[in-house]
Structures are given as C-alpha cells and as structure tokens.
Design an enzyme around this catalytic site. Structure first.
Site, PDB file in Angstrom:
ATOM      1  N   ARG A  60       0.874  -1.296   0.035  1.00  0.00           N
ATOM      2  CA  ARG A  60      -0.054   0.180   0.246  1.00  0.00           C
ATOM      3  C   ARG A  60       1.155   1.526  -0.039  1.00  0.00           C
ATOM      4  NH1 ARG A  60       1.404   1.927   4.293  1.00  0.00           N
ATOM      5  NH2 ARG A  60       0.623   3.272   3.702  1.00  0.00           N
ATOM      6  N   GLY A  61      -0.025   2.722  -0.482  1.00  0.00           N
ATOM      7  CA  GLY A  61       1.127   3.733  -0.302  1.00  0.00           C
ATOM      8  C   GLY A  61       1.137   3.825  -2.230  1.00  0.00           C
ATOM      9  N   ARG A 105      -7.190  -1.039  -7.155  1.00  0.00           N
ATOM     10  CA  ARG A 105      -7.895   0.500  -6.665  1.00  0.00           C
ATOM     11  C   ARG A 105      -7.519   1.735  -6.981  1.00  0.00           C
ATOM     12  NH1 ARG A 105      -4.841   0.661  -0.845  1.00  0.00           N
ATOM     13  NH2 ARG A 105      -6.218   2.392  -0.038  1.00  0.00           N
ATOM     14  N   GLN A 213      -2.464   2.358  10.055  1.00  0.00           N
ATOM     15  CA  GLN A 213      -1.742   3.145   8.794  1.00  0.00           C
ATOM     16  C   GLN A 213      -0.076   3.527  10.005  1.00  0.00           C
ATOM     17  OE1 GLN A 213      -4.530   3.486   7.696  1.00  0.00           O
ATOM     18  NE2 GLN A 213      -4.195   2.946   5.457  1.00  0.00           N
ATOM     19  N   ASP A 254      -2.315  10.710  -2.725  1.00  0.00           N
ATOM     20  CA  ASP A 254      -2.516   9.613  -4.096  1.00  0.00           C
ATOM     21  C   ASP A 254      -2.698  10.622  -5.120  1.00  0.00           C
ATOM     22  OD1 ASP A 254      -3.314   8.617  -0.602  1.00  0.00           O
ATOM     23  OD2 ASP A 254      -2.482   6.625  -2.404  1.00  0.00           O
ATOM     24  N   LYS A 265      -4.824  10.108   2.567  1.00  0.00           N
ATOM     25  CA  LYS A 265      -5.619   8.915   3.286  1.00  0.00           C
ATOM     26  C   LYS A 265      -6.829  10.037   4.040  1.00  0.00           C
ATOM     27  CE  LYS A 265      -5.810   5.800   4.031  1.00  0.00           C
ATOM     28  NZ  LYS A 265      -6.667   4.944   3.285  1.00  0.00           N
TER      29      LYS A 265
HETATM   30  O1  MRU Z   1      -4.871   3.068   2.137  1.00  0.00           O
HETATM   31  P1  MRU Z   1      -3.394   3.570   1.235  1.00  0.00           P
HETATM   32  O2  MRU Z   1      -2.524   2.850   3.143  1.00  0.00           O
HETATM   33  O3  MRU Z   1      -2.513   2.958   0.314  1.00  0.00           O
HETATM   34  O4  MRU Z   1      -3.356   5.175   1.994  1.00  0.00           O
HETATM   35  C1  MRU Z   1      -2.274   5.725   1.720  1.00  0.00           C
HETATM   36  C2  MRU Z   1      -1.708   6.707   1.922  1.00  0.00           C
HETATM   37  O5  MRU Z   1      -2.651   7.872   1.909  1.00  0.00           O
HETATM   38  C3  MRU Z   1      -0.303   7.875   1.800  1.00  0.00           C
HETATM   39  O6  MRU Z   1      -0.017   9.066   2.460  1.00  0.00           O
HETATM   40  C4  MRU Z   1      -0.299   8.432   0.754  1.00  0.00           C
HETATM   41  O7  MRU Z   1      -0.614   7.001  -0.118  1.00  0.00           O
HETATM   42  C5  MRU Z   1       1.064   8.454   0.540  1.00  0.00           C
HETATM   43  S1  MRU Z   1       2.199   6.966   0.590  1.00  0.00           S
HETATM   44  C6  MRU Z   1       4.070   8.198  -0.415  1.00  0.00           C
END
Ligand code: MRU
Length: 363
Positions: A60-61, A105, A213, A254, A265
């Site tokens: 994830r990320g 996603r 997270q 994202d 997030k």
């Molecule tokens: O749902 P996730 O855990 O994939 O969400 C991740 C985030 O919102 C992070 O802040 C974003 O992807 C930046 S990661 C460098």
C-alpha cells in the site's frame, strides 16, 4: 543536535517491494497487514495474487502500489514465456494484465502512471520476436520505475527537511515511509532526513483510523530509525496543536490535481483545517508521479470506498453492532488553499496553485 548524521543516503533497513532474479524470477512484498507483529516478505506467484495483495493492502502507499503493479505485469507474463507463446498473443496478454491490475484501487494515480509506462513498452515493442524478449523489456521498465522512485524519495527528503526548524514538533498522518515507497518515503523521508541531519525533532503520528497505518506502520518505521516519536489518536490532533506541540504538519498524497488539490488518507482534510485554525504550516510531500495534470478540481478525483467490516469488525473484533449502516471512504481531498507548500523531487511548489504546479511538474 544528535550524533546520527552517518546513517541515510544509505538504504532503508527494510524494503516493501523486491524482485528476485531475472524475467522468470519472483515478486516479493513485505506483508503490511501483519506489521508490526511480524516482518515477513511474501512471494507473489500470479497476477491474481498481486491484485489481491493491492486490494488487501499487503502492499500500500501510492508509489509502492505502482512499483508492485509494474513487476506484477512481468509475473503475469511468466507462463507465456515458459510455453514460448507467440509475440502476438504475448502483446495482447500483457495489455490485459495492465487493464486487470488497474482495477485494484482507484485513487492513487501512481498505479495508473506505472501501468501506462508498462503499456508504452508493450506498444513500442510489437517488432520483438518472443514472449521472453517482451518480458525482458517489461522487467527493465519495472526496475527503472523502482530506481526512479528511490531517487525521488531521497530528493524529496532533502527538500522537505529544509522546511523544518531545529527543535520542532511535526505531525503526520497515515504512512508515507519506506513501506509506502521504494525506500525512505515522501513525507516521512523529509522527517527522516531532518533527523539524520541532526535536527532535533519530535514526531506526532496519528493512528489513522480505520486501518491504523499510522500506529502500525509509521510508528514501526520511526522506531527502526530511532526517531523521537509519539502516537496519538486521530481525534487528539486539535488538542495537541492547541498545546503548542506542533510546528508543522506534513502528509503524503495519492493524487494531486493541476491546481494542487490533494487526495490523501481519510482524515487529512480535517488536519489541514485544524492547521489553518492554529496557524501551523501544512505541507504535502509527493513525487511528480502522484500528480494528475488532467484534473483541475479535486472533486473529480475518484475516492475509493472500502468494506464496512473495516469499521465494524476492526482487525477481526466486533467494534459496532451487526447491520449498522457504514460509510467508509478511504481518502479525502484537501483543497489547495489549505496547503502551504507541496514538496516534490524537482522542487517545492509554493504558493500552491495551477501556475506553480505546472511550473514545477512538467510532464
Ligand atoms: O490506503 P493506503 O494505506 O494505501 O493510503 C496511503 C496514503 O494515503 C499515503 O499517505 C499516500 O499513499 C502517500 S504514500 C507515500
């Protein structure tokens, strides 16, 4: 100043994504669903397993999802390489792998950015003779995406760290470190770079409901790097700001539109509003691969809706009565006017508006 100035330019002590071997090698992911209990690399043996790993947040990320998906295209080609499929069939199959992975996603644009790069390799290589030759090219591109991300992380770290004064409290949300990227991270890279430069900082990490997270992943990463840090519940941010403990907020992204509206997030938008009220600078850190210059207005960013069970059966424990109605958007959008600056690998965008975004991110 602390005495830890030796550590980074080096590598992160862990990796979220790796490819072992050649074209017939293996994708491995650090399974983020079992952290911080266990640190385990899991093998990904098929494109279906890669898709499941992205949906389930094993990887994830935004940047890490893109890197993993790029390698997963190579994984999905392996059966065709083994049975020496024709180049025509291989090209069609490779395209369908990209289409399939793109359904995992919807919000993080890095996924689509990475898959578009893989599609361009497919389109450019119709003259190749075999599935093996095509797969070699695809692995090369996936490795390139991975390497570029490493360099982006370090550059973001340097630019981001320059924003922090010695002796500051920094609040962050979700996880933006080596787990979410190739290594080192984006917002967390700025924090880690400041720490390794010898700046005295105290990090406050929101736990980041519903999937924690911040608590499970960011606190674990900060511990690995021995950064002074404190975990808070999301609902405590206003109070901690009011107590004067926070001088900066920095988060990842994202998807960022051409005028700087930023999806990140869920909970990020609320933090930006709080930061504005308390007069605290609110920074976003992200590589240029996170910008979607085809969109201007953040309202046009697709927001992922996730399963109600993430809230009603959190980590397998019933946390709400059965059959309650649940709304579970995974991301929210912070409007550009609440963002003090966006830190990228090619410079800092400030003020945050279309002119300055397009002036820095040229694609
Ligand atoms: O749902 P996730 O855990 O994939 O969400 C991740 C985030 O919102 C992070 O802040 C974003 O992807 C930046 S990661 C460098």
């Amino acid at each position: 100043m602390n005495d830890q100035t030796q550590a980074p330019q080096g590598l992160s002590p862990y990796v979220s994504v790796r490819w072992q071997g050649d074209t017939l090698g293996q994708l491995e992911l650090l399974d983020q669903t079992i952290l911080p209990d266990r640190v385990e690399m899991v093998p990904i043996r098929s494109v279906q397993e890669a898709h499941e790993a992205i949906v389930a947040l094993r990887v994830r990320g935004a940047p890490a999802i893109g890197i993993a998906a790029a390698y997963a295209v190579v994984t999905g080609m392996q059966s065709l390489v083994s049975r020496r499929a024709s180049i025509g069939e291989s090209l069609e199959h490779a395209k369908s792998l990209c289409d399939y992975l793109a359904t995992s996603r919807p919000t993080a644009v890095n996924l689509f950015w990475a898959l578009d790069r893989m599609r361009r390799i497919i389109d450019r290589n119709s003259n190749l003779a075999s599935a093996l030759e095509l797969s070699n090219q695809l692995l090369r591109e996936a490795r390139q995406i991975h390497d570029e991300d490493r360099r982006m992380c370090h550059a973001i770290g340097e630019y981001g760290a320059s924003l922090f004064e010695h002796g500051s409290g920094i609040l962050t949300h979700c996880n933006t470190g080596g787990l979410a990227t190739s290594e080192f991270g984006t917002a967390l890279a700025a924090i880690l770079t400041a720490h390794y430069q010898g700046k005295e900082i105290e990090v406050y990490a929101d736990e980041t409901r519903p999937l924690l997270q911040g608590a499970r992943l960011t606190m674990w990463e900060l511990q690995q790097h021995s950064v002074p840090s404190t975990l808070i519940c999301d609902s405590m941010a206003a109070q901690v700001m009011r107590e004067g403990k926070i001088q900066y907020v920095i988060v990842g992204a994202d998807r960022i539109t051409a005028r700087g509206d930023t999806a990140n997030k869920i909970g990020t938008y609320g933090l930006a509003v709080l930061a504005k009220h308390h007069g605290i600078p609110f920074f976003v850190a992200a590589p240029s691969s996170t910008f979607d210059l085809s969109i201007l207005d953040g309202a046009d960013i697709p927001i992922e809706q996730r399963k109600p069970e993430e809230i009603t059966l959190a980590f397998g424990k019933r946390t709400a009565p059965e059959n309650v109605s649940v709304y579970n958007p995974a991301f929210d959008v912070t409007p550009a006017e609440l963002i003090s600056a966006i830190v990228t690998e090619v410079g800092i965008i400030h003020p945050v508006d279309e002119q300055h975004v397009r002036g820095i991110v040229r694609r």
